[in-house]
Design an enzyme around this catalytic site. Sequence first.
Site, mmCIF file in Angstrom:
data_model
loop_
_atom_site.group_PDB
_atom_site.id
_atom_site.type_symbol
_atom_site.label_atom_id
_atom_site.label_comp_id
_atom_site.label_asym_id
_atom_site.label_seq_id
_atom_site.Cartn_x
_atom_site.Cartn_y
_atom_site.Cartn_z
ATOM 1 N N ASN A 8 -7.153 -1.249 0.201
ATOM 2 C CA ASN A 8 -8.308 -0.351 0.271
ATOM 3 C C ASN A 8 -9.495 -1.090 -0.333
ATOM 4 O O ASN A 8 -9.575 -1.258 -1.540
ATOM 5 C CB ASN A 8 -7.993 0.935 -0.522
ATOM 6 C CG ASN A 8 -9.178 1.881 -0.562
ATOM 7 O OD1 ASN A 8 -10.182 1.675 0.117
ATOM 8 N ND2 ASN A 8 -9.056 2.939 -1.368
ATOM 9 N N HIS A 93 -7.889 10.373 -0.882
ATOM 10 C CA HIS A 93 -7.995 9.443 -2.021
ATOM 11 C C HIS A 93 -8.718 10.162 -3.163
ATOM 12 O O HIS A 93 -9.610 10.971 -2.924
ATOM 13 C CB HIS A 93 -8.761 8.185 -1.603
ATOM 14 C CG HIS A 93 -8.699 7.110 -2.627
ATOM 15 N ND1 HIS A 93 -9.491 7.110 -3.757
ATOM 16 C CD2 HIS A 93 -7.904 6.006 -2.715
ATOM 17 C CE1 HIS A 93 -9.189 6.048 -4.493
ATOM 18 N NE2 HIS A 93 -8.232 5.364 -3.886
ATOM 19 N N GLU A 165 -0.819 7.886 -6.270
ATOM 20 C CA GLU A 165 -1.851 7.142 -7.006
ATOM 21 C C GLU A 165 -2.304 7.964 -8.209
ATOM 22 O O GLU A 165 -3.246 8.770 -8.091
ATOM 23 C CB GLU A 165 -3.066 6.888 -6.100
ATOM 24 C CG GLU A 165 -2.824 5.906 -4.988
ATOM 25 C CD GLU A 165 -4.086 5.100 -4.665
ATOM 26 O OE1 GLU A 165 -3.990 3.870 -4.656
ATOM 27 O OE2 GLU A 165 -5.153 5.690 -4.457
HETATM 28 P P1 13P Z 1 -6.752 -0.400 -7.903
HETATM 29 O O1 13P Z 1 -5.673 -1.234 -7.276
HETATM 30 O O2 13P Z 1 -8.070 -1.132 -8.025
HETATM 31 O O3 13P Z 1 -6.303 0.239 -9.169
HETATM 32 O O4 13P Z 1 -7.077 0.783 -6.875
HETATM 33 C C1 13P Z 1 -6.047 1.551 -6.376
HETATM 34 C C2 13P Z 1 -6.592 2.393 -5.299
HETATM 35 O O5 13P Z 1 -7.353 3.310 -5.533
HETATM 36 C C3 13P Z 1 -6.215 2.070 -3.934
HETATM 37 O O6 13P Z 1 -6.552 3.095 -3.072
#
Ligand code: 13P
Length: 249
Positions: A8, A93, A165
């Site tokens: 992403n 997200h 996440e």
């Molecule tokens: P990071 O890998 O920068 O922590 O971000 C994770 C994320 O939000 C991917 O969608």
Amino acid sequence: MKKLIVANFKMNEQPNEVKQYFIKFVSQFTGVRADVVICPTFVNIPFARFLTDGSVVKIGAQNVSDEEQGAFTGEVSAKMLKAYGVEYVLIGHSDRRIKFKESDKLINKKIKTALKNGLKCIVCVGESLADRNTEQTYEVIRKQLEEDLRGLYENELESVIIAYEPIWAIGTGNNASVKDVENAAKVIRKVILENFSEKASRDIQVLYGGSINEKNYSPLLNSAGIDGGLIGGLSLNVNAFLNIVNSVK
Ligand code: 13P
């Protein structure tokens, strides 16, 4: 089974950077250990598609409208994404849930519209630090999943991927532990079992995302019940990202 690794880019990468990135990535990605989906910003999607044409690298979008078409200034439809060869879309997200106030109801509508138009949905769920500190992690994940997936047919779940996440782990350098990730994957599969079927709960792909780096990716992505990763910051470094996707087991 190969791991699914999703990049992403968020609101990063200028067109010239995208060009250099994809030329290098396509020439050095082996495709042996992982399937890869890269999600650039909307404006860079046609260029990214052009540069990955004929390769195994898939392109995803970071967002999609819940509406089919019409007077929705500034929005991008699922049908447009599909026409540009996009195969996946990130929905829900935490950037969108928090900074753009997206509700589970809206996320549910976006998922339905995206599925109807043949896109695969990577649905992101996860708790805040406050939720974690008050031991509400599993209730939060459950509520998000039940509301986001409400009314979907079981066969549609074949085009749905769940990304766990935790908000406190995104971009902070504080990744979740293997135990956290395994417990979250268990809860996700339990919710799918209760709302759909045993088969769906077994087959659905579950990813982990949040401060994945070159040191921690192996244990995290090999946690029980986890099929791959969703990577933000590190994915912008083409060498580091190549290292992960070419070596993950
Ligand atoms: P990071 O890998 O920068 O922590 O971000 C994770 C994320 O939000 C991917 O969608």
